[in-house]
Design a protein around this motif. Structure first.
Motif, short mmCIF file in Angstrom:
data_model
loop_
_atom_site.label_atom_id
_atom_site.label_comp_id
_atom_site.label_asym_id
_atom_site.label_seq_id
_atom_site.Cartn_x
_atom_site.Cartn_y
_atom_site.Cartn_z
N ASN A 210 -1.81 5.60 -0.46
CA ASN A 210 -2.64 4.44 -0.02
C ASN A 210 -3.01 4.01 -1.12
O ASN A 210 -4.73 3.69 -1.28
N GLU B 104 0.78 -1.34 -0.01
CA GLU B 104 0.33 0.04 -0.04
C GLU B 104 0.89 1.52 0.14
O GLU B 104 1.40 1.41 0.67
N PRO C 293 -3.30 0.82 -3.50
CA PRO C 293 -3.00 -0.64 -3.34
C PRO C 293 -2.62 -0.97 -4.46
O PRO C 293 -2.53 -1.42 -5.52
#
Length: 434
Positions: A229, A226, A231
């Motif tokens: 923010n 991550e 993934p």
């Protein structure tokens, strides 16, 4: 009290029985007998390289500068006629002239003999493999490998400064960081610009030799990162079993790799770019087109294939020196000049990242580097100005199989818990306490 009676059961019995009887002085009370079992454990045999080392005098050493196979045996009371005969038989299995300084060897010598003459020579070119030259009865030689164990492990962490520190804090090898940065996410995440708070989870396998010698991270099966923010899932999947091609794909079956590496050398700098109008003072300031990109690095630095392909040339020619040329498909070819030595031959299939040679100064060159040349449709071009294709996606026939394959891995990743962060020290002002 009766004496303990110990009865040995068989030649190599591990357990004996002792019966201890206790008699009370009171003649009215019955006699009480207590039986106690005593375990007599014999030491385990020490097995290594397929031999019981307890049967020999074991001498271990490393190859020293100037050592030869003959000198080692002669120092240990083997005569030259025998040495010559042993070497003749062994040469079809192992070239005894290739002993490397610093590599370990073991001599298994006779027990109960003042001369302690060797009966077996065992050489280890690396941690896994070993060469046995056995001359106890008849002379024979063979190569083998120590037993390898793979242990699946999980790790999760939060970045505070860099990935290496985050892994080191959990006693995980920094090699895992290299795999994540260089093999899985080099095209999607810049590990030099990780942010505090970035998080990761990894399912990987560690490799052990003889169940005890750590041999590094063998593979990464799945990963989650991550970053800012956003993934990034990665799952390892074999797309071509015949050629052994394995890639990493995300949860939607999109390849994380690009078709070409940006450079054929790690940790290098560009010393000269592609330039068709380059002028060189050495040649009277005349225009001498430079149709390659030079990556400077120390002699011996590995040169990597920038993409999968087939070697169409591995030779030496004129100012190019020693070089390798690879055909990647009908459109693209690459060439790597001025090598110290090649590591591949014509006709070999190579995968992206394979070591195909080493930096040198062969041909016309003023310093150690590799001149990287890039062909598109038969014309040399600047690779940094090309819109290069992405790596091949998973075929439609494999996509359903892939999505089924990663489902349990994704579930396993999602269930890995991040290691709890320690609470920050709380400073209390005692003046506020009444």
């Amino acid at each position: 009290m009766e004496r303990a009676r110990i009865k040995r059961l068989g030649k190599k019995c591990l357990v004996a029985f002792a019966t201890i009887s206790l008699f009370y002085s009171c003649k009215d009370e019955p006699k009480e007998v207590i039986s106690e079992e005593i375990a007599i454990v014999e030491p385990e045999e020490t097995i290594e390289f397929g031999f019981n080392l307890d049967d020999y005098v074991v001498k271990r050493d490393t190859i020293q500068k100037g050592d030869s196979f003959g000198q080692i045996l002669e120092r240990n009371n083997i005569g030259y006629p025998d040495i010559f005969q042993i070497a003749e038989v062994a040469k079809d299995t192992f070239d005894i002239r290739k002993l490397q300084v610093g590599k370990p060897y073991t001599l298994l010598c006779t027990k109960g003999d003042s001369l302690e003459k060797p009966r077996c020579f065992i050489y280890q070119p690396n941690k896994e493999e070993y060469v046995v030259i056995n001359f106890q009865d008849s002379i024979h030689a063979y190569t083998s490998k120590k037993p390898i164990t793979f242990v699946e492990k999980e790790v999760a962490g939060v970045i505070t400064s860099n990935i290496s520190e985050a892994l080191d804090n959990q006693n995980v090898s920094v090699r895992l960081a290299y795999k994540l940065a260089d093999e899985i996410y080099p095209w999607t995440i810049d590990f030099r610009r990780l942010q505090k708070g970035d998080r990761f989870k990894v399912i990987y396998t560690d490799k052990y030799i003889d169940d005890s010698i750590y041999a590094g991270v063998a593979d990464v099966k799945a990963a989650y990162f991550e970053h800012n923010n956003e993934p990034f899932y990665a799952f390892q999947f074999e797309t071509d079993s015949l050629k052994g091609i394995t890639d990493y794909f995300n949860e939607e079956a999109k390849n994380l790799r690009r078709a070409f590496l940006q450079a054929p050398v790690k940790f290098s700098r560009i010393s000269s770019r592609y330039n068709l109008k380059r002028r060189i003072a050495y040649y009277g300031n005349k225009i001498r087109p430079h149709r390659g990109t030079d990556f400077a690095a120390p002699i011996g630095t590995p040169i990597l294939a920038t993409a999968n392909g087939t070697v169409i040339e591995s030779t030496r020619r004129g100012g190019n020196g020693k070089f390798v040329k690879i055909r990647h498909n009908a459109t693209y070819q690459t060439q790597y000049l001025h090598m110290k030595a090649q590591n591949v031959k014509k006709g070999d299939f190579v995968k992206q990242g394979d070591v195909i040679g080493w930096i040198g100064m062969t041909g016309n060159t003023g310093g150690p580097h590799v001149c990287y040349r890039f062909w598109k449709n038969g014309k040399e071009v600047d690779p940094f100005k090309q819109k290069l294709p992405e790596a091949e996606p998973i075929s439609d026939s494999l996509k359903a199989e892939y999505l089924k394959f990663i489902k349990p891995l994704k579930g396993q990743l999602d269930n890995i818990q991040y290691k709890a962060e320690p609470l920050e020290d709380i400073i209390i002002d005692t003046n506020l306490i009444s």
